[in-house]
Write an enzyme that holds these catalytic residues in place. Sequence first.
Site, PDB file in Angstrom:
ATOM      1  N   ASP A   1       0.794  -1.225   0.000  1.00 43.82           N
ATOM      2  CA  ASP A   1       0.000   0.000   0.000  1.00 43.82           C
ATOM      3  C   ASP A   1       0.827   1.276   0.000  1.00 43.82           C
ATOM      4  OD1 ASP A   1      -2.382  -1.404  -0.002  1.00 43.82           O
ATOM      5  OD2 ASP A   1      -2.501  -1.474   2.193  1.00 43.82           O
TER       6      ASP A   1
ATOM      7  N   ASP B   1      -0.032   5.681   1.633  1.00 43.96           N
ATOM      8  CA  ASP B   1      -1.220   5.232   2.369  1.00 43.96           C
ATOM      9  C   ASP B   1      -1.134   5.755   3.800  1.00 43.96           C
ATOM     10  OD1 ASP B   1      -3.674   3.912   2.599  1.00 43.96           O
ATOM     11  OD2 ASP B   1      -2.732   2.099   3.336  1.00 43.96           O
TER      12      ASP B   1
ATOM     13  N   ASP C   1       0.316   1.653  10.117  1.00 45.43           N
ATOM     14  CA  ASP C   1      -0.880   0.803  10.126  1.00 45.43           C
ATOM     15  C   ASP C   1      -0.576  -0.474  10.885  1.00 45.43           C
ATOM     16  OD1 ASP C   1      -2.055   2.708   8.559  1.00 45.43           O
ATOM     17  OD2 ASP C   1      -2.557   1.384   6.893  1.00 45.43           O
TER      18      ASP C   1
ATOM     19  N   ARG D   1      -7.442  10.403  11.188  1.00 46.99           N
ATOM     20  CA  ARG D   1      -6.913   9.109  11.650  1.00 46.99           C
ATOM     21  C   ARG D   1      -5.668   9.267  12.525  1.00 46.99           C
ATOM     22  NH1 ARG D   1      -7.640   4.589   6.823  1.00 46.99           N
ATOM     23  NH2 ARG D   1      -9.856   4.958   6.459  1.00 46.99           N
TER      24      ARG D   1
END
Length: 439
Positions: A236, A260, A264, A316
């Site tokens: 990603d 991205d 994560d 986020r």
Amino acid sequence: MAASQRIMELSTFLALLLFVNAIAERESSQESRKLGSMRKRNSTMAERLEEFKHDNAIDDPEAVAAMVDMAARNSTERRNLGFFSCGTGNPIDDCWRCDRNWLHNRRRLADCSIGFGRNAVGGRDGRYYVVTDPGDDDPVNPRPGTLRHAVIQDRPLWIVFKRDMVITLKQELIMNSFKTIDGRGANVHIANGGCITIQFVTNIIIHGLHIHDCKRTGNAMVRSSPSHYGWRTMADGDGISIFGSSHIWIDRNSLSSCSDGLIDAIMGSTAITISNNYFTHHNEVMLLGHSDTYARDRVMQVTIAYNHFGRGLIQRMPRCRHGYFHVVNNDYTSWEMYAIGGSADPTINSQGNRYLAPTNPFAKQVTKRVVNSGDRRWRHWNWRSEGDLMLNGAYFTPSGRGAAANYARASSLAAKSSSLVATLTSEAGALRCRRGVAC
């Protein structure tokens, strides 16, 4: 008379000898007890390392989560900081930064972690590996001296850098277990190519790097260990991707502008601490949890502490699913949409943070529930704000039950006052450390 005097002198000498002997016996007994205690601790550490060594995936993430939960309940305070404590208030920094001899004591950093990732030892018990070559010509057969050659090895390694360098990776950097990447003492950038993948491994520390402009890579062969390489589909373009892994500590990195996410963590990853990082210029900063339907992420426990969420961020910080998340003593000085979001019933424990809302009157809310219109189930999710400082109209929408017992699995350390956040996070990100000077 002389004989009587000699007898008295002899009696005095014998009494003194008995007194010295008693002291020696007591010190010997104390030393034996200390030695026994040290042997017991060393044995426990050896058993712990054996417990978490594995070849590929986490066999039982529930067991890992239970162990982390127990450790947090047993002690939410910092461990003894020892001789080098500076007293700055940041417990990680106090543990190592005032040591002028940090260059030769690098591996002491592994004893300074806090939160859910506090047991990540990285390459503490291995040898040093010095990266001398910034190249990445062949992801299947990396040259010795390159970062890729270091991270794929099967043994514990503490990886350092000989000089300043910019490393542009042809493909994602797939790490093996029990590794530390330590950028202190050099200005190290991983940029303009693939970035870091932590997949199906354990005990990783990443410290002191600049990670930015990460690109999508893949559809290529990539080596992940000395004995294995395989076909990788498209990545990603995350700065750091954590996939099915445990005991991870991401500390003092500067991250920005990736394809991205910046960090994560998905697919049953747990026992993670993300601390002292500086995040800037990015849209979707941090995703914790794979999808609303991936229930295995219910074991996830992540500590997010002492980070600075700075210029040019949109959303986020983090965006959570399913698990347990302790957001503590961070500085939020910029967001365009929201700071903390989530779906699928995560537990979010926000304590002692500083939230500075943007000027946009429609973006003052810290929180966002990602739900369908009319879905009111979010009211039962446990989200709380405790001791947070709200500035410029910022507000946090709580839900669920406020009782402390409901946040036990989302509590990993004692929060400090939000009035101290500016000091705790003032030097977040990668540091410029010099030989012979406190860092």
